[in-house]
Design an enzyme around this catalytic site. Structure first.
Site, PDB file in Angstrom:
ATOM      1  N   GLY A  11       0.824  -1.216   0.000  1.00 59.01           N
ATOM      2  CA  GLY A  11       0.000   0.000   0.000  1.00 59.01           C
ATOM      3  C   GLY A  11       0.850   1.256   0.000  1.00 59.01           C
ATOM      4  O   GLY A  11       0.603   2.201   0.758  1.00 59.01           O
ATOM      5  N   ALA A  12       1.845   1.266  -0.910  1.00 60.97           N
ATOM      6  CA  ALA A  12       2.854   2.344  -0.855  1.00 60.97           C
ATOM      7  C   ALA A  12       2.557   3.524  -1.771  1.00 60.97           C
ATOM      8  O   ALA A  12       3.363   4.450  -1.835  1.00 60.97           O
ATOM      9  CB  ALA A  12       4.237   1.764  -1.183  1.00 60.97           C
ATOM     10  N   SER A  36      -3.166  -1.770  -4.593  1.00 59.66           N
ATOM     11  CA  SER A  36      -4.247  -2.662  -5.042  1.00 59.66           C
ATOM     12  C   SER A  36      -5.183  -1.952  -6.000  1.00 59.66           C
ATOM     13  O   SER A  36      -5.641  -2.536  -6.968  1.00 59.66           O
ATOM     14  CB  SER A  36      -5.018  -3.255  -3.857  1.00 59.66           C
ATOM     15  OG  SER A  36      -5.784  -2.280  -3.210  1.00 59.66           O
ATOM     16  N   ASN A  89       2.093  -2.302   5.433  1.00 59.57           N
ATOM     17  CA  ASN A  89       1.429  -1.016   5.678  1.00 59.57           C
ATOM     18  C   ASN A  89      -0.021  -1.007   5.206  1.00 59.57           C
ATOM     19  O   ASN A  89      -0.835  -0.255   5.732  1.00 59.57           O
ATOM     20  CB  ASN A  89       2.228   0.084   4.960  1.00 59.57           C
ATOM     21  CG  ASN A  89       1.445   1.371   4.856  1.00 59.57           C
ATOM     22  OD1 ASN A  89       1.314   2.123   5.815  1.00 59.57           O
ATOM     23  ND2 ASN A  89       0.881   1.634   3.672  1.00 59.57           N
ATOM     24  N   SER A 141      -1.628   0.032  15.216  1.00 61.80           N
ATOM     25  CA  SER A 141      -2.307   1.309  15.548  1.00 61.80           C
ATOM     26  C   SER A 141      -2.454   1.372  17.062  1.00 61.80           C
ATOM     27  O   SER A 141      -2.583   0.320  17.721  1.00 61.80           O
ATOM     28  CB  SER A 141      -3.696   1.334  14.907  1.00 61.80           C
ATOM     29  OG  SER A 141      -4.463   2.391  15.461  1.00 61.80           O
ATOM     30  N   TYR A 154     -11.530  -2.956  13.187  1.00 60.13           N
ATOM     31  CA  TYR A 154     -10.184  -2.392  12.951  1.00 60.13           C
ATOM     32  C   TYR A 154      -9.259  -2.658  14.138  1.00 60.13           C
ATOM     33  O   TYR A 154      -8.110  -3.073  13.961  1.00 60.13           O
ATOM     34  CB  TYR A 154     -10.341  -0.896  12.697  1.00 60.13           C
ATOM     35  CG  TYR A 154      -9.070  -0.159  12.353  1.00 60.13           C
ATOM     36  CD1 TYR A 154      -8.487  -0.268  11.090  1.00 60.13           C
ATOM     37  CD2 TYR A 154      -8.457   0.673  13.287  1.00 60.13           C
ATOM     38  CE1 TYR A 154      -7.328   0.429  10.776  1.00 60.13           C
ATOM     39  CE2 TYR A 154      -7.305   1.376  12.987  1.00 60.13           C
ATOM     40  CZ  TYR A 154      -6.740   1.254  11.720  1.00 60.13           C
ATOM     41  OH  TYR A 154      -5.595   1.950  11.423  1.00 60.13           O
ATOM     42  N   LYS A 158      -5.718  -4.741  14.298  1.00 54.00           N
ATOM     43  CA  LYS A 158      -4.453  -4.096  14.683  1.00 54.00           C
ATOM     44  C   LYS A 158      -3.862  -4.734  15.938  1.00 54.00           C
ATOM     45  O   LYS A 158      -2.636  -4.800  16.088  1.00 54.00           O
ATOM     46  CB  LYS A 158      -4.664  -2.593  14.871  1.00 54.00           C
ATOM     47  CG  LYS A 158      -5.027  -1.868  13.560  1.00 54.00           C
ATOM     48  CD  LYS A 158      -3.919  -1.990  12.531  1.00 54.00           C
ATOM     49  CE  LYS A 158      -4.209  -1.255  11.254  1.00 54.00           C
ATOM     50  NZ  LYS A 158      -3.113  -1.347  10.279  1.00 54.00           N
TER      51      LYS A 158
HETATM   52  P1  NAP Z   1      -4.456   5.450   3.250  1.00 54.01           P
HETATM   53  O1  NAP Z   1      -3.887   6.727   2.770  1.00 54.01           O
HETATM   54  O2  NAP Z   1      -5.909   5.169   3.090  1.00 54.01           O
HETATM   55  O3  NAP Z   1      -3.586   4.267   2.629  1.00 54.01           O
HETATM   56  C1  NAP Z   1      -3.967   2.931   2.729  1.00 54.01           C
HETATM   57  C2  NAP Z   1      -3.092   2.131   1.802  1.00 54.01           C
HETATM   58  O4  NAP Z   1      -3.454   0.742   1.914  1.00 54.01           O
HETATM   59  C3  NAP Z   1      -3.264   2.539   0.344  1.00 54.01           C
HETATM   60  O5  NAP Z   1      -2.021   2.694  -0.272  1.00 54.01           O
HETATM   61  C4  NAP Z   1      -4.025   1.361  -0.259  1.00 54.01           C
HETATM   62  O6  NAP Z   1      -3.655   1.124  -1.613  1.00 54.01           O
HETATM   63  C5  NAP Z   1      -3.549   0.214   0.598  1.00 54.01           C
HETATM   64  N1  NAP Z   1      -4.467  -0.921   0.543  1.00 54.01           N
HETATM   65  C6  NAP Z   1      -5.758  -0.970   0.947  1.00 54.01           C
HETATM   66  N2  NAP Z   1      -6.260  -2.184   0.699  1.00 54.01           N
HETATM   67  C7  NAP Z   1      -5.275  -2.910   0.128  1.00 54.01           C
HETATM   68  C8  NAP Z   1      -5.182  -4.254  -0.357  1.00 54.01           C
HETATM   69  N3  NAP Z   1      -6.225  -5.105  -0.287  1.00 54.01           N
HETATM   70  N4  NAP Z   1      -4.000  -4.676  -0.879  1.00 54.01           N
HETATM   71  C9  NAP Z   1      -2.940  -3.845  -0.964  1.00 54.01           C
HETATM   72  N5  NAP Z   1      -2.973  -2.555  -0.542  1.00 54.01           N
HETATM   73  C10 NAP Z   1      -4.134  -2.114  -0.004  1.00 54.01           C
HETATM   74  O7  NAP Z   1      -4.213   5.287   4.833  1.00 54.01           O
HETATM   75  P2  NAP Z   1      -2.916   5.487   5.755  1.00 54.01           P
HETATM   76  O8  NAP Z   1      -3.351   6.334   6.870  1.00 54.01           O
HETATM   77  O9  NAP Z   1      -1.719   5.853   4.959  1.00 54.01           O
HETATM   78  O10 NAP Z   1      -2.767   3.994   6.315  1.00 54.01           O
HETATM   79  C11 NAP Z   1      -1.596   3.204   6.198  1.00 54.01           C
HETATM   80  C12 NAP Z   1      -1.541   2.234   7.354  1.00 54.01           C
HETATM   81  O11 NAP Z   1      -1.417   2.962   8.572  1.00 54.01           O
HETATM   82  C13 NAP Z   1      -2.811   1.381   7.505  1.00 54.01           C
HETATM   83  O12 NAP Z   1      -2.460   0.062   7.889  1.00 54.01           O
HETATM   84  C14 NAP Z   1      -3.546   2.064   8.631  1.00 54.01           C
HETATM   85  O13 NAP Z   1      -4.415   1.195   9.294  1.00 54.01           O
HETATM   86  C15 NAP Z   1      -2.391   2.510   9.498  1.00 54.01           C
HETATM   87  N6  NAP Z   1      -2.706   3.557  10.440  1.00 54.01           N
HETATM   88  C16 NAP Z   1      -3.113   4.786  10.023  1.00 54.01           C
HETATM   89  C17 NAP Z   1      -3.394   5.761  10.976  1.00 54.01           C
HETATM   90  C18 NAP Z   1      -3.838   7.144  10.590  1.00 54.01           C
HETATM   91  O14 NAP Z   1      -4.187   7.921  11.505  1.00 54.01           O
HETATM   92  N7  NAP Z   1      -3.838   7.519   9.326  1.00 54.01           N
HETATM   93  C19 NAP Z   1      -3.272   5.476  12.348  1.00 54.01           C
HETATM   94  C20 NAP Z   1      -2.863   4.205  12.737  1.00 54.01           C
HETATM   95  C21 NAP Z   1      -2.566   3.253  11.777  1.00 54.01           C
HETATM   96  P3  NAP Z   1      -4.737   1.163  -2.803  1.00 54.01           P
HETATM   97  O15 NAP Z   1      -5.366   2.532  -2.757  1.00 54.01           O
HETATM   98  O16 NAP Z   1      -3.924   0.896  -4.015  1.00 54.01           O
HETATM   99  O17 NAP Z   1      -5.721   0.081  -2.472  1.00 54.01           O
END
Ligand code: NAP
Length: 245
Positions: A11-12, A36, A89, A141, A154, A158
């Protein structure tokens, strides 16, 4: 810090994953960028990494599907011959109070966040065991530690990542492979911008640092686990949350 290393980041294309890819590229790593659905974002991220001197490979795979994960690792090793660092990620949210949470909302979040992490851990372990070296870092998380109303799916996924991290760390520690997790707090990405303004404000009010975290704040913590200073660190969860918990 990561010269000669190859890192696969799931998910980069955007958000935290993109920041990790860019930071790794800046530190000298070659990066495998998984996505994805967001192909254009992934291609853009690859271009930015290349501008920093990295070799890149962009690969589509749904991490919840083991066959697609195996194909992704096969394609990645054909391109780079090895994966030294895996960053799990990829993640999604499908929030709601329990009475309104549909079974498919629970299943899809656990399938992508938890089973997706397992699938990639398994594929990476196979490669890393042959080399008797490697780093596996997963994005958990703070919600997996302290819980959050409206996120039973969620937070279960996590918390599961933390359990898997600690178990796999014990399995692989004698084989030269470390397994750690980063638990972000409230980070400025698409995931949190989708939240209602009122909920965002109340979250920000609960952060002692007085601001949301940036994706770069998380990338720095992931880099620590990937780099030489963490070679004797395994089974750990580093909370990066501006003092929230
Ligand atoms: P984001 O901008 O929504 O990014 C999520 C990423 O996950 C996207 O690149 C997406 O790629 C990918 N993804 C989703 N479903 C997928 C699948 N089935 N296979 C492969 N890739 C997939 O959110 P983010 O905040 O950067 O989140 C990144 C990580 O940090 C997540 O695990 C999230 O739970 C964690 N996190 C975030 C926060 C926060 O406050 N933002 C806090 C704690 C933890 P596509 O668009 O190509 O599907």
């Amino acid at each position: 810090m990561l010269q000669g290393k190859t890192a696969l980041i799931t998910g980069a294309g955007k958000g935290i994953g993109r920041a990790i890819a860019l930071r790794f590229a800046k530190e000298g790593a070659d990066v495998i960028i998984n996505y994805s659905g967001s192909e254009a974002a992934a291609v853009e991220c690859a271009k930015e990494c290349e501008a920093l001197g990295a070799r890149t490979f962009t690969v589509k795979a749904d991490v919840s599907d083991m066959a697609q994960v195996e194909s992704m690792f096969a394609a990645a090793t054909e391109e780079f011959d090895k994966v030294d660092i895996l960053v799990n990620n990829a993640g999604i949210t499908k929030d709601g109070i329990i009475l309104r949470m549909k079974e498919e909302d629970f299943d899809s979040v656990v399938d992508i966040n938890l089973k997706g992490t397992f699938n990639c851990m398994k594929a990476a372990s196979k490669l890393m065991l042959k080399k008797r070296s490697g780093r596996i870092i997963s994005i958990s998380s703070i919600v997996g530690i302290r819980g959050n109303a409206g996120q039973v799916n969620y937070s279960a996924s996590k918390a599961g990542i933390i359990g898997m991290t600690k178990s796999l760390a014990r399995e692989l520690v004698s084989k030269g492979i470390t397994v750690n997790a980063v638990a972000p707090g409230f980070i400025e990405t698409d995931m949190t911008s989708a939240m209602p303004e009122k909920a965002r404000e109340s979250f920000i009010g609960a952060i002692p640092a007085g601001r949301m975290g940036s994706p770069e704040d998380i990338a720095g913590a992931v880099l620590f686990f990937a780099g030489p200073d963490a070679s004797y660190v395994t089974g750990q969860v580093l909370t990066v949350d501006g003092g929230m918990i």
